[in-house]
Design a protein around this motif. Structure first.
Motif, PDB file in Angstrom:
ATOM      1  N   PHE A 116       0.837  -1.033  -0.440  1.00  0.00           N
ATOM      2  CA  PHE A 116       0.153  -0.067   0.041  1.00  0.00           C
ATOM      3  C   PHE A 116       0.806   1.318   0.035  1.00  0.00           C
ATOM      4  CE2 PHE A 116      -4.372  -1.942   2.934  1.00  0.00           C
ATOM      5  CZ  PHE A 116      -4.198  -2.778   1.181  1.00  0.00           C
ATOM      6  N   ILE A 117       2.145   0.826   0.796  1.00  0.00           N
ATOM      7  CA  ILE A 117       2.772   2.188   0.623  1.00  0.00           C
ATOM      8  C   ILE A 117       4.103   2.152  -0.587  1.00  0.00           C
ATOM      9  CG2 ILE A 117       5.370   3.143   1.510  1.00  0.00           C
ATOM     10  CD1 ILE A 117       4.689   1.594   3.717  1.00  0.00           C
ATOM     11  N   GLU A 118       3.914   1.253  -1.529  1.00  0.00           N
ATOM     12  CA  GLU A 118       4.285   1.709  -2.416  1.00  0.00           C
ATOM     13  C   GLU A 118       3.318   2.205  -3.496  1.00  0.00           C
ATOM     14  OE1 GLU A 118       6.293  -1.813  -6.130  1.00  0.00           O
ATOM     15  OE2 GLU A 118       4.050  -1.871  -4.679  1.00  0.00           O
ATOM     16  N   LYS A 123       1.879   6.677  -6.854  1.00  0.00           N
ATOM     17  CA  LYS A 123       0.568   7.880  -7.531  1.00  0.00           C
ATOM     18  C   LYS A 123       1.730   9.169  -6.918  1.00  0.00           C
ATOM     19  CE  LYS A 123      -3.916   8.406  -6.851  1.00  0.00           C
ATOM     20  NZ  LYS A 123      -5.266   8.751  -5.443  1.00  0.00           N
ATOM     21  N   THR A 124       2.574   9.296  -6.067  1.00  0.00           N
ATOM     22  CA  THR A 124       2.916  10.780  -6.086  1.00  0.00           C
ATOM     23  C   THR A 124       3.954  10.999  -7.418  1.00  0.00           C
ATOM     24  OG1 THR A 124       2.623  10.576  -3.913  1.00  0.00           O
ATOM     25  CG2 THR A 124       4.720  11.857  -4.757  1.00  0.00           C
ATOM     26  N   LYS A 125       4.042   9.834  -7.706  1.00  0.00           N
ATOM     27  CA  LYS A 125       5.829   9.937  -9.053  1.00  0.00           C
ATOM     28  C   LYS A 125       4.692  10.522 -10.034  1.00  0.00           C
ATOM     29  CE  LYS A 125       9.124   7.172 -11.300  1.00  0.00           C
ATOM     30  NZ  LYS A 125       9.661   5.876 -11.216  1.00  0.00           N
ATOM     31  N   ARG A 126       3.693   9.474 -10.641  1.00  0.00           N
ATOM     32  CA  ARG A 126       3.048   9.743 -11.570  1.00  0.00           C
ATOM     33  C   ARG A 126       2.498  10.947 -11.952  1.00  0.00           C
ATOM     34  NH1 ARG A 126      -3.082   6.413 -12.408  1.00  0.00           N
ATOM     35  NH2 ARG A 126      -3.548   8.444 -10.266  1.00  0.00           N
ATOM     36  N   ALA A 127       2.088  11.704 -10.818  1.00  0.00           N
ATOM     37  CA  ALA A 127       1.242  12.774 -10.374  1.00  0.00           C
ATOM     38  C   ALA A 127       1.849  13.480 -10.725  1.00  0.00           C
ATOM     39  CB  ALA A 127       0.526  12.908  -9.655  1.00  0.00           C
ATOM     40  N   SER A 128       3.642  13.617 -10.534  1.00  0.00           N
ATOM     41  CA  SER A 128       4.638  14.590 -11.157  1.00  0.00           C
ATOM     42  C   SER A 128       4.903  14.768 -12.242  1.00  0.00           C
ATOM     43  CB  SER A 128       5.677  14.315  -9.763  1.00  0.00           C
ATOM     44  OG  SER A 128       6.333  13.476 -10.220  1.00  0.00           O
TER      45      SER A 128
END
Length: 131
Positions: A116-118, A123-128
């Protein structure tokens, strides 16, 4: 898109895991406790309350599997809850109050917490990433 399908499946499997544990433990806790050479709980209502929460968390994981974009707080609750289950089971097994098999089940939860952390990092990486 491939990674999105992976995470949808991850949370769906997480939901099924919680539901199986909650339902099986609710209906068969006495034989399970005997199999693990543990005394029946003094207050089964407390066990059933906990298992109800486990079941509800499974609903949360199902909702995440249906909508990966808008359920980050449920993911965070899952991370905390699953990590808690692992450490509590480990603590009580070390103290002799839990069978070590319950730590194994808690380890499955800890693995889910890591995945879940992964997901949140993905998501954070994809958004950036522009585009």
């Amino acid at each position: 898109m491939e990674k999105e399908g992976y995470y949808r499946n991850l949370f769906f499997i997480g939901a099924i895991w919680n539901w199986i544990v909650a339902i099986a433990s609710s209906f068969f806790y006495r034989p399970m406790f005997r199999l693990l050479d543990m005394d029946d709980p003094v207050y089964p209502g407390i066990l059933h309350t906990f298992l109800g929460v486990v079941f509800v968390f499974g609903l949360g994981y199902y909702w995440i599997s249906r909508d990966l974009e808008n359920n980050d707080n449920i993911v965070k609750m899952g991370i905390l809850g699953k990590t808690w289950v692992f450490f509590v089971s480990l603590y009580y097994a070390i103290g002799g109050d839990f069978h070590w098999f319950l730590v194994l089940l808690g380890t499955v939860d800890l693995v889910f917490a890591g995945l879940f952390i992964e997901f949140l990092f993905w998501k954070t990486k994809r958004a950036s990433v522009p585009g």
